[in-house]
Design a protein around this motif. Structure first.
Motif, PDB file in Angstrom:
ATOM      1  N   GLN A   1     -49.747   3.688   8.258  1.00 57.85           N
ATOM      2  CA  GLN A   1     -49.685   2.279   8.634  1.00 57.85           C
ATOM      3  C   GLN A   1     -49.552   2.128  10.146  1.00 57.85           C
ATOM      4  O   GLN A   1     -50.170   1.253  10.758  1.00 57.85           O
ATOM      5  N   GLY A   2     -48.746   2.996  10.750  1.00 61.35           N
ATOM      6  CA  GLY A   2     -48.559   2.938  12.197  1.00 61.35           C
ATOM      7  C   GLY A   2     -49.846   3.207  12.951  1.00 61.35           C
ATOM      8  O   GLY A   2     -50.157   2.532  13.939  1.00 61.35           O
ATOM      9  N   ILE A   3     -50.623   4.172  12.470  1.00 58.67           N
ATOM     10  CA  ILE A   3     -51.898   4.475  13.124  1.00 58.67           C
ATOM     11  C   ILE A   3     -52.862   3.299  12.979  1.00 58.67           C
ATOM     12  O   ILE A   3     -53.548   2.912  13.925  1.00 58.67           O
ATOM     13  N   GLU A   4     -52.902   2.702  11.774  1.00 59.29           N
ATOM     14  CA  GLU A   4     -53.783   1.554  11.562  1.00 59.29           C
ATOM     15  C   GLU A   4     -53.401   0.394  12.475  1.00 59.29           C
ATOM     16  O   GLU A   4     -54.255  -0.255  13.085  1.00 59.29           O
TER      17      GLU A   4
ATOM     18  N   MET B   1     -43.067   3.929  13.250  1.00 58.72           N
ATOM     19  CA  MET B   1     -41.849   4.724  13.076  1.00 58.72           C
ATOM     20  C   MET B   1     -40.725   3.868  12.488  1.00 58.72           C
ATOM     21  O   MET B   1     -39.982   4.321  11.623  1.00 58.72           O
ATOM     22  N   ARG B   2     -40.633   2.617  12.953  1.00 60.82           N
ATOM     23  CA  ARG B   2     -39.596   1.740  12.395  1.00 60.82           C
ATOM     24  C   ARG B   2     -39.930   1.390  10.946  1.00 60.82           C
ATOM     25  O   ARG B   2     -39.041   1.385  10.083  1.00 60.82           O
ATOM     26  N   GLU B   3     -41.216   1.106  10.694  1.00 63.92           N
ATOM     27  CA  GLU B   3     -41.616   0.810   9.318  1.00 63.92           C
ATOM     28  C   GLU B   3     -41.364   2.002   8.415  1.00 63.92           C
ATOM     29  O   GLU B   3     -40.998   1.861   7.251  1.00 63.92           O
ATOM     30  N   GLN B   4     -41.558   3.202   8.958  1.00 64.54           N
ATOM     31  CA  GLN B   4     -41.290   4.421   8.193  1.00 64.54           C
ATOM     32  C   GLN B   4     -39.819   4.489   7.820  1.00 64.54           C
ATOM     33  O   GLN B   4     -39.460   4.762   6.674  1.00 64.54           O
ATOM     34  N   ALA B   5     -38.951   4.225   8.782  1.00 66.14           N
ATOM     35  CA  ALA B   5     -37.513   4.272   8.528  1.00 66.14           C
ATOM     36  C   ALA B   5     -37.107   3.228   7.500  1.00 66.14           C
ATOM     37  O   ALA B   5     -36.285   3.496   6.605  1.00 66.14           O
ATOM     38  N   ILE B   6     -37.687   2.028   7.590  1.00 64.40           N
ATOM     39  CA  ILE B   6     -37.368   0.960   6.635  1.00 64.40           C
ATOM     40  C   ILE B   6     -37.844   1.339   5.235  1.00 64.40           C
ATOM     41  O   ILE B   6     -37.139   1.135   4.241  1.00 64.40           O
TER      42      ILE B   6
ATOM     43  N   SER C   1     -28.076   4.982   6.978  1.00 62.80           N
ATOM     44  CA  SER C   1     -28.207   4.759   8.421  1.00 62.80           C
ATOM     45  C   SER C   1     -28.356   6.070   9.165  1.00 62.80           C
ATOM     46  O   SER C   1     -29.206   6.213  10.053  1.00 62.80           O
ATOM     47  N   GLN C   2     -27.544   7.081   8.806  1.00 61.10           N
ATOM     48  CA  GLN C   2     -27.617   8.389   9.455  1.00 61.10           C
ATOM     49  C   GLN C   2     -28.938   9.084   9.144  1.00 61.10           C
ATOM     50  O   GLN C   2     -29.514   9.773   9.996  1.00 61.10           O
ATOM     51  N   THR C   3     -29.432   8.910   7.916  1.00 55.45           N
ATOM     52  CA  THR C   3     -30.655   9.585   7.502  1.00 55.45           C
ATOM     53  C   THR C   3     -31.889   9.013   8.188  1.00 55.45           C
ATOM     54  O   THR C   3     -32.791   9.756   8.591  1.00 55.45           O
ATOM     55  N   THR C   4     -31.927   7.688   8.337  1.00 50.57           N
ATOM     56  CA  THR C   4     -33.134   7.027   8.833  1.00 50.57           C
ATOM     57  C   THR C   4     -33.090   6.657  10.302  1.00 50.57           C
ATOM     58  O   THR C   4     -34.133   6.416  10.921  1.00 50.57           O
ATOM     59  N   GLY C   5     -31.880   6.560  10.885  1.00 44.55           N
ATOM     60  CA  GLY C   5     -31.768   6.122  12.268  1.00 44.55           C
ATOM     61  C   GLY C   5     -31.688   4.613  12.413  1.00 44.55           C
ATOM     62  O   GLY C   5     -31.541   4.102  13.530  1.00 44.55           O
ATOM     63  N   LEU C   6     -31.767   3.880  11.287  1.00 49.72           N
ATOM     64  CA  LEU C   6     -31.588   2.429  11.338  1.00 49.72           C
ATOM     65  C   LEU C   6     -30.121   2.101  11.570  1.00 49.72           C
ATOM     66  O   LEU C   6     -29.227   2.880  11.232  1.00 49.72           O
ATOM     67  N   SER C   7     -29.861   0.923  12.122  1.00 51.09           N
ATOM     68  CA  SER C   7     -28.484   0.496  12.316  1.00 51.09           C
ATOM     69  C   SER C   7     -27.878   0.124  10.969  1.00 51.09           C
ATOM     70  O   SER C   7     -28.596  -0.176   9.992  1.00 51.09           O
ATOM     71  N   LEU C   8     -26.538   0.130  10.908  1.00 47.99           N
ATOM     72  CA  LEU C   8     -25.863  -0.281   9.676  1.00 47.99           C
ATOM     73  C   LEU C   8     -26.243  -1.710   9.302  1.00 47.99           C
ATOM     74  O   LEU C   8     -26.411  -2.042   8.125  1.00 47.99           O
ATOM     75  N   GLU C   9     -26.387  -2.555  10.326  1.00 51.05           N
ATOM     76  CA  GLU C   9     -26.761  -3.952  10.075  1.00 51.05           C
ATOM     77  C   GLU C   9     -28.137  -4.035   9.419  1.00 51.05           C
ATOM     78  O   GLU C   9     -28.346  -4.811   8.478  1.00 51.05           O
ATOM     79  N   ASP C  10     -29.074  -3.225   9.897  1.00 51.68           N
ATOM     80  CA  ASP C  10     -30.411  -3.203   9.297  1.00 51.68           C
ATOM     81  C   ASP C  10     -30.344  -2.801   7.825  1.00 51.68           C
ATOM     82  O   ASP C  10     -30.992  -3.400   6.968  1.00 51.68           O
ATOM     83  N   VAL C  11     -29.568  -1.747   7.541  1.00 50.39           N
ATOM     84  CA  VAL C  11     -29.460  -1.260   6.163  1.00 50.39           C
ATOM     85  C   VAL C  11     -28.815  -2.310   5.270  1.00 50.39           C
ATOM     86  O   VAL C  11     -29.256  -2.558   4.136  1.00 50.39           O
TER      87      VAL C  11
END
Length: 316
Positions: free
Chosen positions: A242-245, A268-273, A289-299
């Motif tokens: 998706q990121g490449i597209e 990369m963000r879409e991948q983490a989500i 959050s630790q696994t994906t790198g997203l913030s706790l708020e995002d999760v």
């Protein structure tokens, strides 16, 4: 014979961290840290739990922890999933183990060296083909070692080890082969059976010695790991595509080079989500959050959105 998978947390602790594992652990550490030399003659396996001593300090858990006869502390961890910031976690646990040796008012001279041995079921260092890597403090220009070099990080990357049974030469080769292949073996390889400690490790790993409940629990743990690996790989592949597209589409409007760069960042963000969404039903918010790198708020927002969708679906 069927052997349990030594890469799962329960099996790893049972083989290397139980009361009957002392000689096994000595052989294992001598092989992977000291090139097969009998440097370690004795050790004590101790509780690997590292409870935080200060309020608000992050807790951590190590698979196996031992103290050598000279006081050196060795922490051993088997890691299957390549989670976000794992390298930082290894360094954090080593530094924490080093610092927590002292009580109030004790002198720094009492500090003993710490060795962190980490076995990974994924590649950590793309710029190296070696399956064992060792890191110590060194001067950048002259390459000499720091005088008080008390932190030693040793990594074993299982995917880089490709030797077959007939190619096993060193003690390290045989132990790594055990770690990587025990689950798929039906008998103890002849080249390894002559080493008493490896023979005993296979003996402990023999599934026939476990209760039905223990086998069922191990199967669940192993399947959970496979599910996590599959979910992460699938989400990463989809998000990367998706990121490449998106990068190509933006490149048409903004210039190819800039567009691809922005698209990959968004991907990369879409991948983490995408990964986080698949782990919501399996892990807590902090671990995701630790696994994906997203913030706790995002999760938390993702979890709330999922609950809202469920409620809306239920109402309708």
């Amino acid at each position: 014979m069927i052997f349990i998978n030594p890469k799962t947390d329960y099996a790893f602790k049972k083989i290397f961290g139980s009361s009957e594992s002392k000689d096994i652990l000595i052989s294992f550490l001598n092989a992977l840290i000291y090139e097969g030399n009998s440097t370690i003659e004795d050790l004590e396996i101790i509780n690997p739990n590292l409870p935080p001593k200060l309020e608000g300090l992050k807790d951590s858990y190590l698979d196996v922890k031992a103290q050598l006869s000279d006081g050196t502390l060795v922490i051993i961890e088997m890691q299957v999933l390549n989670v976000q910031s794992f390298g930082k976690r290894v360094l954090y646990n080593a530094a924490k183990t080093y610092a927590f040796q002292l009580e109030a008012a004790q002198g720094y001279r009492l500090l003993k060296p710490v060795i962190a041995l980490t076995i990974t079921d994924f590649e950590m260092f793309a710029n190296s083909e070696e399956f064992i890597s060792r890191f110590v403090f060194k001067e950048v220009n002259k390459n000499f070692t720091y005088p008080e070099n008390d932190l030693d990080l040793v990594f074993v990357e299982l995917p880089k080890f490709t030797k077959g049974e007939e190619e096993l030469e060193t003690l390290a080769d045989k132990w790594i082969y055990f770690m990587k292949n025990a689950r798929s073996l039906t008998s103890i390889p002849e080249a390894m059976d002559s080493i008493p400690e490896i023979h005993e490790a296979f003996n402990i790993a023999n599934q026939a010695k476990l209760s039905r409940e223990e086998v069922a629990d191990l199967d669940r743990r192993e399947q959970f790991i496979y599910d996590q690996q599959g979910a992460i790989m699938k989400a990463a592949l989809e998000a990367r595509e998706q990121g490449i597209e998106q990068g190509i589409e933006q490149g048409i409007e903004q210039g190819i080079e800039q567009g691809i760069e922005q698209g990959i960042e968004q991907g990369m963000r879409e991948q983490a989500i995408a990964i986080a969404r698949q782990l919501l039903s399996r892990l807590d918010d902090e671990t995701i959050s630790q696994t994906t790198g997203l913030s706790l708020e995002d999760v938390r927002n993702l979890r709330e959105a999922k609950l809202s969708r469920r409620e809306s679906s239920g109402d309708s």
